[in-house]
Design a protein around this motif. Sequence first.
Motif, short mmCIF file in Angstrom:
data_model
loop_
_atom_site.label_atom_id
_atom_site.label_comp_id
_atom_site.label_asym_id
_atom_site.label_seq_id
_atom_site.Cartn_x
_atom_site.Cartn_y
_atom_site.Cartn_z
N TYR A 113 46.74 -38.08 -11.28
CA TYR A 113 45.50 -37.70 -11.96
C TYR A 113 45.51 -36.28 -12.52
N GLY A 114 46.49 -35.47 -12.13
CA GLY A 114 46.37 -34.06 -12.43
C GLY A 114 45.37 -33.42 -11.49
N MET A 115 45.17 -32.12 -11.67
CA MET A 115 44.25 -31.40 -10.78
C MET A 115 43.90 -30.08 -11.45
N GLY A 116 42.64 -29.91 -11.83
CA GLY A 116 42.29 -28.71 -12.57
C GLY A 116 43.09 -28.64 -13.86
N MET A 117 43.75 -27.52 -14.09
CA MET A 117 44.52 -27.32 -15.32
C MET A 117 45.87 -28.03 -15.30
N VAL A 118 46.22 -28.65 -14.17
CA VAL A 118 47.46 -29.45 -14.10
C VAL A 118 47.17 -30.80 -14.76
N TYR A 119 48.04 -31.19 -15.70
CA TYR A 119 47.83 -32.44 -16.42
C TYR A 119 48.27 -33.64 -15.59
N PRO A 120 47.69 -34.81 -15.86
CA PRO A 120 48.19 -36.03 -15.21
C PRO A 120 49.70 -36.15 -15.42
#
Length: 551
Positions: free
Chosen positions: A383-390
């Motif tokens: 899903y990603g997390m914050g600014m981290v992309y899926p």
Amino acid sequence: MSEFDVVVVGSGAAGMTAAVRAAASGAKVLVLEKGSHFGGTTSVSGGGIWVPDSPQARAAGVKDSRAVARQYVLDVIGPSADPALIDAYLENGPEMVEWLEKHSSVRFLLSPPSSDWYPDVPGSVDHGRLLSPAEFDGKKLGPHFSELRPAREEFNAPAGFMIDLFDLPYLAEMPSAKSIFHFGKLAVRFGADKLRRYPRGTRLTMGNALAARLLSSALAAGVTLRKDAAVDGLLTRDGAVTGVRVGGEEIFARIGVLLASGGFSASEQLRKAYMPFAEQHVSILPYENTGDGMNMGLEAGAVLDGENISNAVWAVVSKMTRPDGYVARYAHLIDMSKPGCIAVNDKGERFGNEASVHFVEAMHGAGAVPAHIIGDADFVKKYGMGMVYPGGGGLKKLIAAGYVIEAPTIGELAEKIGVDAQGLETTVAKMNRYAEVGKDAEFGKGDTQIDIEIGDPKHKPNPCLGRVEKAPFYAIKIYPGDGSTTVGLKIDPECRVMGPDDRPVLGLYAAGLDANSIWRGKSPAHGCNVGPAMVTGYIAGKAMAGALVLA
């Protein structure tokens, strides 16, 4: 000295809608923008508008009633609601959408199902009231494309490649052939834009598309646009507003001045006056939003509209300072509702429903400021997390920047982020049990339709509950923030600014965030920030156009 019929302060949805509406009736209109780009808050927003009984809903066969929507709103807000303002909104919303369709480049589509925020209140619905702006080709703006405020890269425009709400189903289906084909087409177009040396992708979506469509419409209507034009104050004569002062230049307005400068989120003084935990509060609004319109109105004899239920539309926000000093800000609108994400205080304990649109209220109530969201390797990859992309895109860089904290065990993660290790381990064990049975016994995450809409429909038994068990583990610090302030000038149903005697300050109008929230700070649904901005702007533009005819 210069003179116009209408002077608009601010170029977001409120100001631009008013400008287009007034100019279409023959008014000579000037828009003054404090920043170096046009678009204001709208250009970095989701762009949705909440309009019951819209033409799009009727065309799709959605049966709704303005009377039912009216009672829903009044019941949500309670005794502090102003029925006259609610009536003006519900009457003019559908009219505005239809008028813009006929007389401008603005186009809306019926949004994917989106529930009203208070499903237990009679009259709430789970679809049909939210509209989303149609995507727009930035090339149509020609040389003015560079004058439009870019969308936030950290929100929905990574590296200038914009994503739309209507792309999300394809993203959820990755790596299916259909999804790969869809994003492949978008990537080819983005690559072509780069080859043509555009500074970013020309496929504009969400609020950026809406701002672009309004800018295009204003240019077509002959509106005069000036950026880098901070208004120093209002000109008055015999108690009436007659124009504005910009850098020593006096500009007169024959009909009126509209204040639509975007509220006060960036004002340190006003944040301290109105925001809980002001020192830790992180707004996602532009830095130009320093309360200029509200302050100028008060100086001209206007009054504020009393105490609101809430002084902002809250948003969970994380932040990261980049090497160039820019503070990237991310609004957690999607990730926290997904299965496998928990939010904890310094005791390592959960304190609210992470999927709730009211989660910031839980942060305030529990004193969990700041807090942390936690996820495992599977969660971040999927899903990603914050600014981290899926897919985990950008994870290593964000760990190196200190935005994401990584650890091989829950206990070591707790130590790194400064929360109680035993408390966090106990909380994770509880969540893993809840995920197995599909029921959050503490806070009911995933119990309501509005939670489920932003969860993962493929995940069973609860689309919002997942285990936290696969190393490494990750954490991001979160803060209470806002996507809109709500305190503003008192207006009447024609968006005329009111004085202490409940009489209009002649020649002065307010719309968007410079006017007090018609919801009294308790929004009934998604789309209740940009929606009122556009509708109050439309009402003000129509009223000033009517005054021009009578002049």
